[in-house]
Write a protein that holds these residues in place. Structure first.
Motif, mmCIF file in Angstrom:
data_model
loop_
_atom_site.group_PDB
_atom_site.id
_atom_site.type_symbol
_atom_site.label_atom_id
_atom_site.label_comp_id
_atom_site.label_asym_id
_atom_site.label_seq_id
_atom_site.Cartn_x
_atom_site.Cartn_y
_atom_site.Cartn_z
ATOM 1 N N PHE A 166 0.857 -1.179 0.000
ATOM 2 C CA PHE A 166 0.000 0.000 0.000
ATOM 3 C C PHE A 166 0.893 1.228 0.000
ATOM 4 C CE2 PHE A 166 0.266 -1.200 4.528
ATOM 5 C CZ PHE A 166 0.721 -0.035 5.104
ATOM 6 N N SER A 167 0.327 2.343 -0.424
ATOM 7 C CA SER A 167 1.154 3.543 -0.548
ATOM 8 C C SER A 167 0.742 4.683 0.384
ATOM 9 C CB SER A 167 1.135 4.047 -1.989
ATOM 10 O OG SER A 167 -0.185 4.355 -2.369
ATOM 11 N N LYS A 168 -0.458 4.626 0.916
ATOM 12 C CA LYS A 168 -0.945 5.738 1.726
ATOM 13 C C LYS A 168 -1.749 5.226 2.909
ATOM 14 C CE LYS A 168 -1.764 10.218 2.264
ATOM 15 N NZ LYS A 168 -0.881 10.808 3.220
ATOM 16 N N VAL A 169 -1.496 5.825 4.070
ATOM 17 C CA VAL A 169 -2.235 5.500 5.288
ATOM 18 C C VAL A 169 -3.122 6.688 5.629
ATOM 19 C CG1 VAL A 169 -2.056 4.939 7.747
ATOM 20 C CG2 VAL A 169 -0.365 4.039 6.138
ATOM 21 N N PHE A 188 -0.895 2.355 31.854
ATOM 22 C CA PHE A 188 0.366 2.401 32.580
ATOM 23 C C PHE A 188 1.584 2.394 31.659
ATOM 24 C CE2 PHE A 188 -2.292 -0.226 35.694
ATOM 25 C CZ PHE A 188 -2.842 0.902 36.270
ATOM 26 N N ALA A 189 1.395 2.688 30.380
ATOM 27 C CA ALA A 189 2.498 2.629 29.415
ATOM 28 C C ALA A 189 3.482 3.787 29.566
ATOM 29 C CB ALA A 189 1.948 2.596 27.989
ATOM 30 N N GLY A 190 3.104 4.819 30.272
ATOM 31 C CA GLY A 190 4.005 5.955 30.461
ATOM 32 C C GLY A 190 4.151 6.816 29.218
ATOM 33 N N VAL A 191 3.122 6.849 28.384
ATOM 34 C CA VAL A 191 3.157 7.630 27.149
ATOM 35 C C VAL A 191 2.318 8.888 27.339
ATOM 36 C CG1 VAL A 191 2.542 7.653 24.698
ATOM 37 C CG2 VAL A 191 3.452 5.570 25.742
ATOM 38 N N GLU A 192 2.901 10.030 27.059
ATOM 39 C CA GLU A 192 2.183 11.300 27.093
ATOM 40 C C GLU A 192 1.517 11.455 25.727
ATOM 41 O OE1 GLU A 192 0.313 14.480 27.830
ATOM 42 O OE2 GLU A 192 1.485 13.607 29.474
ATOM 43 N N VAL A 193 0.210 11.271 25.688
ATOM 44 C CA VAL A 193 -0.526 11.202 24.426
ATOM 45 C C VAL A 193 -0.404 12.492 23.610
ATOM 46 C CG1 VAL A 193 -2.799 10.896 23.371
ATOM 47 C CG2 VAL A 193 -2.100 9.425 25.261
ATOM 48 N N GLU A 194 -0.464 13.638 24.248
ATOM 49 C CA GLU A 194 -0.367 14.892 23.485
ATOM 50 C C GLU A 194 1.022 15.053 22.862
ATOM 51 O OE1 GLU A 194 -2.888 16.781 22.450
ATOM 52 O OE2 GLU A 194 -4.029 15.217 23.469
ATOM 53 N N ALA A 195 2.060 14.638 23.571
ATOM 54 C CA ALA A 195 3.417 14.683 23.010
ATOM 55 C C ALA A 195 3.533 13.692 21.853
ATOM 56 C CB ALA A 195 4.450 14.378 24.087
ATOM 57 N N LEU A 196 2.886 12.545 21.979
ATOM 58 C CA LEU A 196 2.895 11.556 20.895
ATOM 59 C C LEU A 196 2.199 12.124 19.657
ATOM 60 C CD1 LEU A 196 3.661 8.510 20.350
ATOM 61 C CD2 LEU A 196 1.241 8.063 20.723
ATOM 62 N N ARG A 197 1.076 12.781 19.858
ATOM 63 C CA ARG A 197 0.347 13.389 18.730
ATOM 64 C C ARG A 197 1.212 14.441 18.029
ATOM 65 N NH1 ARG A 197 -4.871 11.935 18.624
ATOM 66 N NH2 ARG A 197 -5.861 11.291 20.564
ATOM 67 N N PHE A 198 1.875 15.253 18.808
ATOM 68 C CA PHE A 198 2.754 16.281 18.255
ATOM 69 C C PHE A 198 3.876 15.635 17.444
ATOM 70 C CE2 PHE A 198 6.639 18.821 18.685
ATOM 71 C CZ PHE A 198 6.233 19.999 18.081
ATOM 72 N N GLY A 199 4.540 14.645 18.026
ATOM 73 C CA GLY A 199 5.636 13.966 17.350
ATOM 74 C C GLY A 199 5.190 13.184 16.128
ATOM 75 N N PHE A 200 3.999 12.628 16.176
ATOM 76 C CA PHE A 200 3.474 11.829 15.070
ATOM 77 C C PHE A 200 3.441 12.640 13.783
ATOM 78 C CE2 PHE A 200 -0.035 10.215 12.483
ATOM 79 C CZ PHE A 200 0.276 8.867 12.403
ATOM 80 N N ASP A 201 2.880 13.828 13.850
ATOM 81 C CA ASP A 201 2.772 14.659 12.645
ATOM 82 C C ASP A 201 4.141 15.013 12.074
ATOM 83 O OD1 ASP A 201 0.010 14.631 12.695
ATOM 84 O OD2 ASP A 201 -0.141 16.472 13.862
ATOM 85 N N ILE A 202 5.090 15.275 12.939
ATOM 86 C CA ILE A 202 6.440 15.637 12.497
ATOM 87 C C ILE A 202 7.164 14.442 11.899
ATOM 88 C CG2 ILE A 202 8.719 16.378 13.305
ATOM 89 C CD1 ILE A 202 7.157 18.104 15.387
ATOM 90 N N VAL A 203 7.153 13.325 12.614
ATOM 91 C CA VAL A 203 7.920 12.144 12.201
ATOM 92 C C VAL A 203 7.327 11.481 10.956
ATOM 93 C CG1 VAL A 203 8.618 9.820 12.934
ATOM 94 C CG2 VAL A 203 8.844 11.752 14.509
ATOM 95 N N MET A 204 6.024 11.567 10.755
ATOM 96 C CA MET A 204 5.397 10.899 9.611
ATOM 97 C C MET A 204 5.576 11.658 8.299
ATOM 98 S SD MET A 204 4.483 8.098 10.771
ATOM 99 C CE MET A 204 4.765 7.654 12.464
ATOM 100 N N ALA A 205 6.106 12.885 8.341
ATOM 101 C CA ALA A 205 6.329 13.646 7.113
ATOM 102 C C ALA A 205 7.213 12.848 6.153
ATOM 103 C CB ALA A 205 6.979 14.989 7.432
ATOM 104 N N GLY A 206 6.770 12.731 4.917
ATOM 105 C CA GLY A 206 7.526 12.000 3.900
ATOM 106 C C GLY A 206 7.333 10.493 3.940
ATOM 107 N N SER A 207 6.474 10.000 4.797
ATOM 108 C CA SER A 207 6.217 8.561 4.902
ATOM 109 C C SER A 207 4.821 8.258 4.358
ATOM 110 C CB SER A 207 6.299 8.114 6.369
ATOM 111 O OG SER A 207 5.107 8.440 7.058
ATOM 112 N N PRO A 208 4.460 6.986 4.222
ATOM 113 C CA PRO A 208 3.096 6.653 3.793
ATOM 114 C C PRO A 208 2.019 7.191 4.739
ATOM 115 C CG PRO A 208 4.515 4.736 3.590
ATOM 116 C CD PRO A 208 5.307 5.789 4.312
ATOM 117 N N ALA A 209 2.390 7.486 5.983
ATOM 118 C CA ALA A 209 1.416 7.971 6.965
ATOM 119 C C ALA A 209 1.397 9.495 7.091
ATOM 120 C CB ALA A 209 1.687 7.338 8.328
#
Length: 113
Positions: free
Chosen positions: A23-26, A36-57
């Motif tokens: 597949f080519s696009k997500v 209890f995963a210790g993940v800050e969801v808002e920080a994950l959302r922020f990072g997601f948009d930045i890191v996914m640039a140029g990827s299928p997502a």
């Protein structure tokens, strides 16, 4: 902020799936994240948009599903739901619990085109 590293791992998993499943696009990524995963969801959302640039997502919607926490109670010998790590057992009131669920982060599914 370890959420950026989590996003990098997520990107790698998505890119590997894109090659494997052809597949080519997500359009949407659904993640299950334990309480209890210790993940800050808002920080994950922020990072997601930045890191996914140029990827299928790139531009994909990130949907986060919070999974309940659970723990093993040594007093009543049951796995019980836990609101937080130090909560007493909701069944017997015991305080000798070990968290045994809600520590994971996993991709539930991808909506692809």
């Amino acid at each position: 902020m370890h959420e950026m590293a989590l996003c990098e791992s997520l990107r790698s998993a998505i890119e590997e799936a894109a090659v494997r499943e052809r597949f080519s696009k997500v359009a949407r990524v659904r993640l299950a994240i334990g309480r209890f995963a210790g993940v800050e969801v808002e920080a994950l959302r922020f990072g997601f948009d930045i890191v996914m640039a140029g990827s299928p997502a790139e531009g994909a919607e990130l949907v986060v599903l919070e999974e309940e926490g659970t723990g093993w109670c040594f007093d009543c010998c049951e796995t019980v739901p836990l609101a937080h790590r130090l909560a007493p057992c909701p069944r017997c009131g015991g305080e000798r619990l070990v968290p045994n669920g809600g520590t994971e982060m996993k991709i539930k599914d991808l909506e692809v085109t």
